[in-house]
Design an enzyme around this catalytic site. Structure first.
Site, PDB file in Angstrom:
ATOM      1  CG  ASN A   1      34.641  39.993  44.251  1.00  0.00           C
ATOM      2  OD1 ASN A   1      34.423  40.705  45.224  1.00  0.00           O
ATOM      3  ND2 ASN A   1      34.953  40.494  43.072  1.00  0.00           N
TER       4      ASN A   1
ATOM      5  CD  GLU B   1      36.106  51.118  48.041  1.00  0.00           C
ATOM      6  OE1 GLU B   1      35.987  51.047  49.270  1.00  0.00           O
ATOM      7  OE2 GLU B   1      35.839  50.197  47.261  1.00  0.00           O
TER       8      GLU B   1
ATOM      9  CD  GLU C   1      34.701  51.764  43.623  1.00  0.00           C
ATOM     10  OE1 GLU C   1      34.536  51.428  42.435  1.00  0.00           O
ATOM     11  OE2 GLU C   1      35.269  52.808  43.958  1.00  0.00           O
TER      12      GLU C   1
ATOM     13  CB  CYS D   1      34.392  44.564  40.087  1.00  0.00           C
ATOM     14  SG  CYS D   1      35.490  45.117  41.324  1.00  0.00           S
TER      15      CYS D   1
HETATM   16  C1  UN1 Z   1      37.498  43.462  42.774  1.00  0.00           C
HETATM   17  O1  UN1 Z   1      37.547  42.882  41.701  1.00  0.00           O
HETATM   18  O2  UN1 Z   1      36.433  43.560  43.380  1.00  0.00           O
HETATM   19  O3  UN1 Z   1      42.810  44.983  40.895  1.00  0.00           O
HETATM   20  C2  UN1 Z   1      38.702  44.014  43.407  1.00  0.00           C
HETATM   21  C3  UN1 Z   1      42.444  43.876  41.274  1.00  0.00           C
HETATM   22  C4  UN1 Z   1      42.448  43.580  42.756  1.00  0.00           C
HETATM   23  C5  UN1 Z   1      41.190  44.024  43.417  1.00  0.00           C
HETATM   24  C6  UN1 Z   1      39.946  43.698  42.658  1.00  0.00           C
HETATM   25  N1  UN1 Z   1      43.585  44.210  43.378  1.00  0.00           N
HETATM   26  O4  UN1 Z   1      42.058  43.024  40.510  1.00  0.00           O
END
Ligand code: UN1
Length: 503
Positions: A152, A466, A255, A289
């Protein structure tokens, strides 16, 4: 790019999988072939690990500022190739082109940040209890690092792992994409990302790429020469990686899932909240996520907010993300689409009302699903607890601030949460009481920046973070150093009194 076999990158050479097997990466908007991909097995993984092990001997001794200069070159090349890589990303996994550019930008930011770390990587000194003795704690490299990353954020998320791992003096075997059958979803863009490092002058073997499916990842986790595994992806795969790695005594950074919420209190700025919720819930087709999948809304503001959200959902333009006017792309593959479709039945069986969406969007081709709003959702329902990973937002009505916090905190995940309020006291109470790794005030749940720790509590991870300075903790070991220049035996904890006043 199309029709050219995507190969592994091992010891500085682009090589096909030893078995000769391949699979296909396809465009989720058009269902057309993006590229055939090498399907790697344990023998390819083991060759990559051996190359990384050999390269580690010199890379660990390369001064960190020199390593940093290579990372700056990575940042420059990525800036030059931003458009090209972003377009390939959109073709491979479907996110709209403006978001794909943002994904590459996140890696550029990280390359500058970690490049600068080449002149820091700070340890510390502290006083010692004996005269003529010196003590310090320094960060040391670990060795070969295994990376397993999701589709993603095919450039940003690997960059959060690669760049801190490299600046710390480690070497890498990178396995992109989760094990979504028949293989991963973003190997071609991963290969272009790795090419940037090679072109920036990273020595052969320091960064290796192996493409493949689940067995490729397992081989990496099981190889004893890989001391650290950094994983981002689904909870199911992450926990299996964790237990296999734990049995071999490896350090693991995880994660995993999220069930992020935005809380909107009665005193919120309605227009701002509606805009932020639409972006956080339907941006990246809900496949972040950090995506907002729950709206926890106070009773008074609810009718107007819902009205605004339905309106905005209807205005989203679905289609091929390469078209600049498109605002929502497809889901990544058939399996992801089937999962979202299944949750519509779950919602119906739970008595949820579908306010808008709820069905596949028929664009002739591709894995499109309409932006969807569920109303009448209660805390504890499956649609409120489980990660759907699609453009689906559950609305949960609450009476009070306290109830909102309780609902927010009552899931198995703990990645990000947000609150919209104009009341400064409520905002600070929320910062104190929301039990997620990331908290936003008057901002959606997506949009983390690379200089702060990224990660979640509870089932989202295993306590590691991370990005930011904390990223270095995943990829370094502490080495405590004692230098005694007294010329005699000075026993710590024992000879302290005797020596008092001497020097
Ligand atoms: C993810 O959704 O796997 O904060 C990472 C955010 C992005 C990174 C998301 N800078 O939505």
């Amino acid at each position: 790019m199309t029709n050219t076999l995507v190969k592994n990158f091992i010891g500085g050479e682009w090589v096909a999988a030893r078995s000769g097997e391949t699979f296909e990466s396809t465009n989720p908007a058009t269902e057309e072939l993006v590229a055939p991909i090498s399907k790697s097995g344990a023998e390819d993984v083991n060759a990559a690990v051996q190359a990384a092990k050999d390269a580690y001997k010199n890379w660990r001794l390369t001064p960190a500022p020199r390593r940093g200069e290579i990372l700056y070159r990575v940042a420059h090349l990525l800036t030059e190739r931003k458009e090209e890589i972003a377009r390939l990303m959109t073709q491979e996994m479907g996110k709209v082109i403006s978001e794909a550019r943002g994904d590459v930008q996140e890696a550029i930011d990280m390359a500058y940040y970690m490049g600068g770390e080449g002149r820091r990587l700070m340890g510390y000194t502290a006083p010692v209890e004996m005269p003529n003795k010196f003590g310090m704690a320094i960060r040391d490299s670990v060795g070969v690092i295994g990376l397993i990353t999701p589709w993603n954020f095919p450039v940003a998320v690997p960059s959060w792992k690669m760049l801190p791992a490299l600046i710390s003096g480690n070497t890498i075997v990178f396995k992109p994409g989760e094990d979504t059958p028949p293989g991963e979803d973003t190997p071609a863009v991963a290969a272009e990302f790795v090419r940037v490092f090679a072109d920036a002058g990273l020595p052969a073997g320091v960064l290796n790429l192996v493409t493949g499916a689940g067995e490729t990842g397992s081989a990496l986790v099981e190889n004893r020469d890989v001391r650290v595994i950094s994983f981002t992806g689904s909870t199911q795969t992450g926990l299996s990686v964790y237990s296999k790695a734990a049995a071999l005594g490896k350090k693991v950074t995880l994660e995993m899932g999220g069930k992020n919420a935005i809380i909107v209190l009665d005193d919120a700025n309605l227009d701002l909240a509606a805009e932020a919720i639409t972006w956080s819930a339907f941006g990246t087709t809900g496949q972040r996520c950090t995506a907002t999948s729950r709206l926890i809304v106070q009773k008074g503001i609810k009718p107007k907010l819902i009205e605004a959200l339905v309106e905005k959902a209807k205005l989203l333009k679905l289609g091929n993300g390469l078209d600049e006017s498109v605002t929502m792309g497809p889901l990544v593959n058939q399996k992801a689409l089937d999962k979202v479709v299944r949750y519509m039945d779950v919602a119906k069986s739970e008595g949820v009302k579908i306010l808008v969406g709820g069905e596949r969007a028929d664009l002739g081709k591709g894995y499109f699903f309409q932006p969807t709003l569920f109303d009448g959702v209660k805390q504890g329902m499956r649609v409120e607890q489980e990660e759907i990973f699609g453009p689906v937002l559950s609305v949960i009505e609450v009476e009070s601030f306290e109830e909102a916090i309780h609902v927010n905190n009552s899931t198995a995940y703990g990645l990000s949460s947000s609150i919209f309020t104009e009341n400064v006291n409520a905002a600070f109470r929320a910062i104190r009481d929301l039990t997620t790794g990331i908290v936003y005030i008057n901002h959606g749940t997506t949009g983390a920046e690379i200089q702060f720790p990224f990660g979640g509590t509870r089932g989202t991870g295993n306590g590691m973070r991370e990005a930011g300075q904390t990223a270095l903790d995943s990829f370094t070991e502490w080495k405590s150093v004692y230098v005694d220049f007294s010329g005699r035996l000075q026993r710590a904890q024992i000879d302290t009194d005797k020596i008092l006043g001497e020097n």
